[in-house]
Design an enzyme around this catalytic site. Structure first.
Site, short mmCIF file in Angstrom:
data_model
loop_
_atom_site.label_atom_id
_atom_site.label_comp_id
_atom_site.label_asym_id
_atom_site.label_seq_id
_atom_site.Cartn_x
_atom_site.Cartn_y
_atom_site.Cartn_z
N CYS A 154 0.85 -1.19 0.00
CA CYS A 154 0.00 0.00 0.00
C CYS A 154 0.89 1.24 0.00
O CYS A 154 1.79 1.37 0.83
CB CYS A 154 -0.89 0.00 1.24
SG CYS A 154 -1.88 1.50 1.45
N CYS A 169 0.50 3.32 3.56
CA CYS A 169 1.07 2.92 4.86
C CYS A 169 2.14 1.85 4.75
O CYS A 169 2.68 1.41 5.76
CB CYS A 169 -0.03 2.45 5.79
SG CYS A 169 -0.80 0.89 5.26
N CYS A 211 -7.22 -1.14 2.31
CA CYS A 211 -6.10 -1.55 3.16
C CYS A 211 -6.59 -1.63 4.61
O CYS A 211 -7.22 -0.70 5.11
CB CYS A 211 -4.97 -0.53 3.02
SG CYS A 211 -3.59 -0.84 4.14
N CYS A 258 -4.61 1.33 6.84
CA CYS A 258 -4.87 2.77 6.72
C CYS A 258 -6.24 3.10 6.14
O CYS A 258 -6.63 4.26 6.09
CB CYS A 258 -3.78 3.46 5.89
SG CYS A 258 -3.81 3.07 4.12
N CYS A 278 -9.47 -6.65 -8.30
CA CYS A 278 -9.16 -5.70 -9.36
C CYS A 278 -8.66 -4.42 -8.68
O CYS A 278 -9.45 -3.66 -8.11
CB CYS A 278 -10.42 -5.45 -10.18
SG CYS A 278 -10.15 -4.54 -11.69
#
Length: 166
Positions: free
Chosen positions: A80, A83, A128, A131, A151
């Site tokens: 990510c 974070c 995520c 975060c 996706c």
């Protein structure tokens, strides 16, 4: 460039949403929930590019076939950008032909999901788990063993080649 068909489809969906709001419930951003990594809007804007900010914090979507990560085939891990949490292993990536990086499964406890009723359809949004950043959507048309297709917007991923799953 937007095709005439896409333009008309988007316009029709917008009119339907305005005329029948109960059929198109609003989406509650994952950012409204509580997550271990929290930042002010100004901190997110300072950390992320404009495109990353719009996708990660406001659930925008990148144009298909624009992410370099769509073609990434090396062994490694996708993280990510918000974070740095490891989200997907390259061993679970596949070419879905949709124009976005696609995976048949995420790392354990790396993502959260919720129902997304935007655009007149019900989809599973994923974000995520650390975060709350919007990643993309999950569909049930992927390969085995899960049959799922995550996706994901490549703009909000960073790739670490050679990193092995934990």
């Amino acid at each position: 460039m937007i095709s005439r068909r896409l333009f008309l489809l988007a316009g029709s969906a917008g009119l339907a949403a305005a005329a029948f709001p109960s059929l198109f419930p609003p989406v509650t951003p994952a950012a409204a929930e509580s997550f271990p990594v929290t930042k002010s809007d100004a901190e997110w804007k300072a950390q992320l590019s404009d495109a990353q900010y719009q996708i990660l914090r406001h659930e925008d979507t990148e144009r298909p076939f624009t992410s370099a990560l769509n073609h990434e085939k090396r062994a490694g891990t996708f993280h990510c950008v918000g974070c740095d949490q490891a989200l997907y292993d390259s061993s679970k990536k596949f070419d879905s032909g949709t124009g976005w990086p696609s995976f048949w499964d995420a790392r354990p406890k790396a993502i959260g999901t919720r129902e997304d009723g935007s655009f007149g359809m019900v989809r599973t949004e994923c974000h995520c788990s650390r975060c709350g950043g919007h990643l993309g959507h999950i569909f049930n048309d992927g390969p085995q063993p899960t049959g799922m297709r995550h996706c994901i917007n490549g703009e909000i991923l960073t790739f670490r080649p050679g990193e092995t799953p934990a």
